[in-house]
Design an enzyme around this catalytic site. Sequence first.
Site, PDB file in Angstrom:
ATOM      1  N   HIS A 123       0.796  -1.090   0.070  1.00  0.00           N
ATOM      2  CA  HIS A 123      -0.030  -0.123   0.071  1.00  0.00           C
ATOM      3  C   HIS A 123       0.683   1.276   0.021  1.00  0.00           C
ATOM      4  CE1 HIS A 123      -3.291  -2.735   1.319  1.00  0.00           C
ATOM      5  NE2 HIS A 123      -2.284  -3.289   2.075  1.00  0.00           N
ATOM      6  N   SER A 129      14.036  22.253 -15.410  1.00  0.00           N
ATOM      7  CA  SER A 129      12.989  22.979 -15.604  1.00  0.00           C
ATOM      8  C   SER A 129      13.470  24.499 -16.138  1.00  0.00           C
ATOM      9  CB  SER A 129      12.179  23.346 -14.407  1.00  0.00           C
ATOM     10  OG  SER A 129      11.444  24.230 -14.295  1.00  0.00           O
ATOM     11  N   LYS A 173      15.307  22.072 -10.336  1.00  0.00           N
ATOM     12  CA  LYS A 173      14.372  20.977 -10.568  1.00  0.00           C
ATOM     13  C   LYS A 173      15.416  19.807 -11.423  1.00  0.00           C
ATOM     14  CE  LYS A 173      10.498  20.036 -10.347  1.00  0.00           C
ATOM     15  NZ  LYS A 173       9.345  20.611 -10.966  1.00  0.00           N
ATOM     16  N   GLU A 195       8.932   9.049 -16.757  1.00  0.00           N
ATOM     17  CA  GLU A 195       7.735   9.375 -16.803  1.00  0.00           C
ATOM     18  C   GLU A 195       6.891   9.078 -18.226  1.00  0.00           C
ATOM     19  OE1 GLU A 195       8.823  13.552 -15.163  1.00  0.00           O
ATOM     20  OE2 GLU A 195       6.761  13.704 -15.152  1.00  0.00           O
TER      21      GLU A 195
END
Length: 463
Positions: free
Chosen positions: A157, A278, A284, A291
């Site tokens: 979980h 970024s 970043k 992704e």
Amino acid sequence: MSNKMWGGRFGEGPDRIMEEINASIGFDQRFFAQDIRGSKAHAAMLAEKGIISREDADKIVAGLDTVLAEIEGGHFEFRRELEDIHMNVESRLADLIGAAAGRLHTARSRNDQVATDFKLYIRDTIDHLDGQLRDFQLALVARAEEHADTIMPGFTHLQTAQPVTFGHHCLAYVEMAGRDRGRLADARKRLNECPLGSAALAGTSFAIDREMTAKALDFDAPTRNSLDSVSDRDFVLETLAAASIAATHLTRLAEEIVIWSTPGFDFIKLPDSFTTGSSIMPQKRNPDAAELVRAKAGRVIGALTSLLVVMKGLPLAYSKDMQEDKEAAFDALDALSLSLAAMTGMVKTLTVNEKAMRGAASRGFSTATDLADWLVRSLNLPFRQAHHVTGSLVAMAERKGCDLDGLSLDDMREVEPGITDEVYSVLGVDNSVASRTSYGGTAPGNVRDAASRWRDRLGKAGQ
Ligand code: ARG
């Protein structure tokens, strides 16, 4: 002008829109090599059986080699009015060798031709994907060997459950990739029967030798039913199904990489070569490749769904609907191939933050199960009661703001008077993982054995 390949009974050429919707050359040119290979085998068989002359067959084969070289060299002009790769190749062959070219299509149809070409293409693609999956496995096995002792929290979980080793986690994906390879190999085995010679749908009246073409194209045997042969796309469906499962596996590791590389976790760091910055936030470091792997599974699953819908309810035998089997499949298999390359690259290059992993594993009461097991083993408590006692100790530690091994013996005895200081031996994460020696468990020794078994297996030819 009517089509020169089939326009005998037509008075005028197709509407522009008809040509646009009908043509597949924009995408089926991708299997030009398979098409030419199939045609060469067919021509050789026709000559062997005396259906065309040896002289014509030689001209055809030499001409096809020229066409192949032209396409490979990038100086072949694909023409939409010739619809597809089959007629583009044949038409060019006619330019090159004249009338003999017209004999190539004896005893075959584009229906068995396209089925054969696509099988050959899918078979090549399966072999390529299998090699990529193997590379992915080898990269994971190397990380597993390196991190057989590296402790991290295991989750259920996504809540801290029990400590595991990072090596064990890597080997979980090796198992998945092994099943993916098994599914692809299974699809390959089943597809490996040759449809060539089934002709349009009913077979042919020429005395062809289907065994011979099957053999020349490295198929195990010819297919047995001509109607099935030209209307079967199971081989694409099966490959896309196996590819969907493989892509889904990759998304799970991709998601873990995304999570692990957030500053909140800080378990791993991706190198500059697999991250992006970024344009506005200078700090970043984005895991874009992971992704995108996570997202590209959508294309693969979408292609499977799309082809299932194309095939659903199609009466036998060939229908033009089946031309829609290609684009999505190409796109999906390309996406899987690129995803595999990206994942292998990330697995090889990511840096493991052992301290952060270990720290997280030591928090979150990850050894609570070890404590409950100790109560069962040492105090002979029934497991349910041991679970309850441990729950009370976790609540106590939570109140005191410490971990389980931060509780004093007196504290523990308040809850269960039988506890002795021997209990501390099971509260550390090292002891916890070292004790998980059951077959398939996470103990470092198990991980080393499993990694070495995989290495042996992957080292053998064809594994
Ligand atoms: N381009 C077609 C396809 O991909 C080839 C088969 C065409 N057959 C036909 N009967 N029109 O399916």
